[in-house]
Design an enzyme around this catalytic site. Structure first.
Site, PDB file in Angstrom:
ATOM      1  N   LYS A 117       8.003   5.049  80.512  1.00 30.22           N
ATOM      2  CA  LYS A 117       7.674   5.734  79.263  1.00 30.22           C
ATOM      3  C   LYS A 117       6.728   4.828  78.477  1.00 30.22           C
ATOM      4  CE  LYS A 117       9.651   8.747  75.930  1.00 30.22           C
ATOM      5  NZ  LYS A 117      10.799   9.192  75.204  1.00 30.22           N
TER       6      LYS A 117
HETATM    7  N1  PMP Z   1       9.052  13.886  79.809  1.00 31.52           N
HETATM    8  C1  PMP Z   1       8.346  13.285  78.836  1.00 31.52           C
HETATM    9  C2  PMP Z   1       6.879  13.074  79.020  1.00 31.52           C
HETATM   10  C3  PMP Z   1       8.992  12.883  77.663  1.00 31.52           C
HETATM   11  O1  PMP Z   1       8.300  12.274  76.695  1.00 31.52           O
HETATM   12  C4  PMP Z   1      10.369  13.124  77.508  1.00 31.52           C
HETATM   13  C5  PMP Z   1      11.050  12.739  76.229  1.00 31.52           C
HETATM   14  N2  PMP Z   1      11.463  11.435  76.217  1.00 31.52           N
HETATM   15  C6  PMP Z   1      11.066  13.731  78.552  1.00 31.52           C
HETATM   16  C7  PMP Z   1      10.376  14.113  79.691  1.00 31.52           C
HETATM   17  C8  PMP Z   1      12.547  13.947  78.456  1.00 31.52           C
HETATM   18  O2  PMP Z   1      13.218  12.715  78.570  1.00 31.52           O
HETATM   19  P1  PMP Z   1      14.635  12.465  77.863  1.00 31.52           P
HETATM   20  O3  PMP Z   1      15.505  13.596  78.246  1.00 31.52           O
HETATM   21  O4  PMP Z   1      15.087  11.151  78.423  1.00 31.52           O
HETATM   22  O5  PMP Z   1      14.387  12.421  76.399  1.00 31.52           O
END
Ligand code: PMP
Length: 351
Positions: free
Chosen positions: A213
């Site tokens: 991320k």
């Molecule tokens: N994909 C992206 C590109 C994101 O930014 C997020 C949000 N964090 C998610 C998927 C979903 O991840 P999570 O469920 O861990 O928040």
């Protein structure tokens, strides 16, 4: 650092309640932690636009290889903090978005572990343990007096080196929290949001650490979301480098066909914590979940569609470009189950 501040932070790290006097003022006294009245200042690399009602953020800035409790570091204040975070965006910034419900951060430790893991993909080690980051997040929430909030830790390389090589840069960590309403219009959450189809695609993992991320990966998300919003959509679906359905700009995507859930295999995009939670919730309900390759021309065959994410939670989708979906029983069931799942443990037990 004053001895009392160190003791208070140590108490927080051990999960012990703060002394009342500490709650009032120790963050201001501790010289390795600064507070500032942030106005979206921590939204560097983040996909969320609002910061209603003002917010108060806390930064932790360690000395090199520093320990959160023992070492001193300079407090970040106001513009200085904003500048540091803006600079951080140019470096290998690693972010996580998390959510607190009733004062408890949902899957707190899992998020901290992911922060560590993701930093390693970007070739740096975060100088705090998972337990320290967990404690610091709780401390920031407590200090800011927020119970239902968005929590955003960011980790980044300092600016000691201006070249591509960044071997001798300091690793910084900051944590910001915001009061957080619904990411999408609450009225649209079951009715279904409208998605555009993004022009940009999720990159080949051979070209970038695609599952980290990292702020750099959000550049195409921001551009895609802006373009979608300008056209009146809430968000955009992104295909991947092979043309397969991947995810939205800040959430994972699911489809329903004949009572089964289908979702793309997360081999070049974030395998979200909400995604895993929702798959688990569906399986607990006896609903089959198939993770597989999905091509866009198959979208016409699905009856329901929903997206998942820490900010988005479970949100129904009514259309993606020319394809239409009718939010129905499975989406509603998982929205309800997710809402129950994120409740603080005490409340869940009492319910
Ligand atoms: N994909 C992206 C590109 C994101 O930014 C997020 C949000 N964090 C998610 C998927 C979903 O991840 P999570 O469920 O861990 O928040």
């Amino acid at each position: 650092m004053q001895a009392s501040s160190r003791k208070d932070l140590a108490r927080a790290i051990q999960g012990r309640p703060l002394r009342p006097s500490a709650k009032r003022g120790f963050m201001d006294r501790a010289n390795h932690i600064g507070t500032w009245a942030g106005r979206q200042k921590l939204a560097v690399g983040g996909p969320f636009p609002q910061c209603p009602g003002g917010c108060h953020d806390v930064a932790i800035r360690p000395a090199r290889g520093g320990h959160l409790v023992r070492r001193q570091a300079r407090a970040l204040e106001g513009r200085q903090a904003a500048r540091a975070l803006a600079r951080a965006a140019l470096r290998q910034l690693r972010v996580r978005g998390e959510r607190a419900y009733g004062g408890e951060i949902f899957k707190c430790t899992e998020h901290s572990e992911r922060l560590h893991e993701s930093a390693r993909w970007l070739d740096f080690e975060i100088p705090y343990s998972v337990a320290e980051i967990d404690a610091a997040k709780r401390l920031v929430l407590e200090r800011n007096g927020q119970r239902d909030a968005y929590v955003r830790p960011v980790a980044w390389r300092g600016s000691e080196m201006m070249a591509v090589s960044a071997q001798n840069t300091t690793i910084h960590v900051a944590i910001g929290t915001w009061e957080w309403p619904s990411y999408f219009d609450p009225a649209q959450r079951l009715k279904g949001i409208r998605l555009d189809l993004a022009d940009y695609r999720r990159p080949d993992p051979a070209t970038i650490p695609a599952k980290a991320k990292a702020a750099g990966l959000y550049m195409i998300c921001t551009i895609s979301k802006h373009k979608a919003e300008r056209k009146g959509y809430a968000d955009a679906l992104m295909l991947d480098w092979r043309g397969q359905v991947a995810e939205c700009t800040g959430a994972n995507i699911f489809f329903v066909k004949d009572g089964k859930i289908h979702t793309p295999t997360p081999d070049c995009f974030l395998d979200g914590i909400t995604r895993k939670t929702v798959i688990d919730l569906a399986r607990r309900r006896g609903i089959e979940v198939v993770e597989r390759r999905i091509m866009p021309d198959e979208l016409a065959t699905f009856s329901e569609c929903f997206i998942t994410g820490t900010a988005a939670e479970v949100t129904a989708v009514s259309e993606i470009a020319r394809w239409r979906f009718t939010p129905s029983a499975i989406t509603q069931r998982l929205m309800d189950d997710y809402t129950a799942e994120v409740q603080p443990k005490g409340k869940k037990a009492a319910a």
